[in-house]
Design an enzyme around this catalytic site. Structure first.
Site, PDB file in Angstrom:
ATOM      1  CG  ASP A  13      -1.772  -1.234   1.344  1.00 41.76           C
ATOM      2  OD1 ASP A  13      -2.390  -1.625   0.337  1.00 41.76           O
ATOM      3  OD2 ASP A  13      -1.777  -1.834   2.431  1.00 41.76           O
ATOM      4  CG  HIS A  41      -1.011  -1.420  -7.829  1.00 44.02           C
ATOM      5  ND1 HIS A  41      -0.133  -2.033  -8.693  1.00 44.02           N
ATOM      6  CD2 HIS A  41      -0.652  -1.832  -6.596  1.00 44.02           C
ATOM      7  CE1 HIS A  41       0.723  -2.772  -8.009  1.00 44.02           C
ATOM      8  NE2 HIS A  41       0.428  -2.657  -6.738  1.00 44.02           N
TER       9      HIS A  41
END
Length: 428
Positions: A13, A41
């Site tokens: 992340d 993403h």
């Protein structure tokens, strides 16, 4: 020409999607090398948000070759949904997306096993997304996996499926008291997927090596992050694949001598999702503030991320394991307005000081982080494009990271948008 691996340097992340998207402008090929649709993403273009799970971020640029490598595990339903979503938004995928024949398929029974296994762990849950990623890798290593290429050979697919279900159904019924699966139901469903995906299935290892031989610019895109790597992360609170830079070689069929650089992506602070030790975790109002300001909720699951101060022990480990040639620091703007900022430079456990990341989970769970406190900055950094335009305290923060780690910071992200970025060193 450069062949650059972009790898997460923390627990995932970190903003790899934005960095890959930005670098894709000068790349010819973007290749995903591991993980599954448990990754997410996020890329923002002209205030429009795109969330990708399997397809490389480079797909958002016209004319770029995008590869899903053999190291990825693929839920065909999830992939088709993602493909359809991109097409509806005007993104061309038909001439530039290729799926490895050797990638393994996530089957319905993998998801069932994932959910039942996690449920049975009680308070010892790993924090899996329940999407069948781990069980698919288990079958791959047990040599009973079903691969993408099997979709092209119906009788081979049926034979493998039948053999697997004879054991899987017994496991589900006897151990978990869960419902079993029927061969014909899965066979019919997956033959439908085969029809939709057949035009994208290819020898991606041949494609990428041909491109390297033609001196094209290649971006290798990882999912998750170093601390979730199956071998080098906080085991067992990890993913089921090699998220580190070395996974690019095995996950795409590219020799290590072809890699020319490794860019580690790290937030200006630290987050992680799910269970497992997190020495610099911040509780209370400040942790909540970082979570809200940073939008720290999983792109795939929506789960809130745990937030903490920047951890140099983690980044030192990541720099070594990946052989990092540079860092990209993201979400610097989320720290705007803080009076003081802490940086973890080591751990203390039972009187012993750790400068390097300990392998023992029991030690990690009881570590006391050792902090250096630095001045924050009041000014906004959002959208700044030049390093000298940053507040002096923000510049000092970046230089401190470089000094401690001995690795250059080459990119700084100062906001969600594609153009909100500072390039200190070109990758291509």
């Amino acid at each position: 020409m450069p062949n650059i691996v972009v790898v997460g340097a923390q627990w995932g992340d970190e903003g790899k999607g934005k960095i890959v998207d930005f670098l894709t402008e000068k790349a010819d090929v973007v290749a995903r090398y591991q993980g599954g649709h448990n990754a997410g993403h996020t890329v923002v273009i002209n205030n429009e948000k795109f969330i990708l799970h399997l397809i490389p971020s480079g797909i958002l640029h016209s004319g770029k070759i995008c590869l899903i490598g053999n190291g990825v595990v693929v839920d065909p339903a999830a992939l088709i949904e993602e493909m359809n979503g991109l097409k509806k938004r005007g993104i061309d995928i038909d001439r530039n997306l290729f799926l490895s024949k050797n990638a393994h398929l996530i089957m319905p029974y993998h998801m069932a096993i994932d959910e039942e296994s996690e449920r049975s762990k009680g308070t010892k849950k790993i924090g899996t997304t329940g999407r069948g990623i781990g069980p698919t890798y288990v079958d791959k290593m047990a040599r009973i996996g079903i691969r993408v290429v099997d979709l092209l050979y119906p009788e081979v697919f049926r034979e493998k499926l039948t053999a697997n279900l004879s054991n899987i159904n017994n496991l589900l019924e006897c151990l978990y008291r869960a419902s079993k699966f029927e061969v014909e139901d899965i066979y019919s469903e997956y033959m439908g997927y085969a029809e939709r995906l057949s035009g994208y299935i290819a020898d991606t290892d041949i494609i990428i090596n041909k491109m390297i031989g033609e001196n094209k610019n290649i971006l290798f895109e990882g999912a998750q992050g170093t601390m979730l790597d199956i071998d080098h992360g906080t085991y067992p609170y990890v993913t089921s694949s090699n998220a580190i830079a070395g996974g690019a070689c095995t996950g795409l069929g590219v020799g290590p001598t072809k890699i020319t650089g490794v860019l580690g992506v790290a937030k200006a602070y630290t987050t992680r999702v799910g269970g497992g030790p997190f020495p610099t975790e911040i509780g209370g109002p400040l942790g909540d503030k970082l979570r809200e300001r940073g939008g720290e909720f999983g792109a795939t699951t929506g789960r809130p991320r745990r937030c903490g101060w920047l951890d140099m022990v983690v980044l030192r480990h990541s720099a070594r394991i990946n052989g990092l040639t540079g860092f990209a620091i993201t979400k610097l703007d989320i720290l705007d307005g803080l009076e003081k900022i802490k940086i973890c430079t080591g751990y203390r456990h039972e009187g012993k000081i750790y400068d390097e990341f300990p392998k023992e989970v029991a030690v990690l769970e009881e570590c006391e982080p050792l902090y250096e406190e630095v001045d924050g900055w009041k000014e906004s950094t959002i959208g700044i494009r030049e390093f000298n335009g940053l507040p002096k305290a923000a510049q000092s923060y970046i230089r401190m990271i470089e000094k401690i780690l001995g690795v250059e910071v080459q990119i700084i992200s100062t906001g969600q948008k594609r153009e909100e970025i500072i390039m200190l060193k070109e990758q291509f």
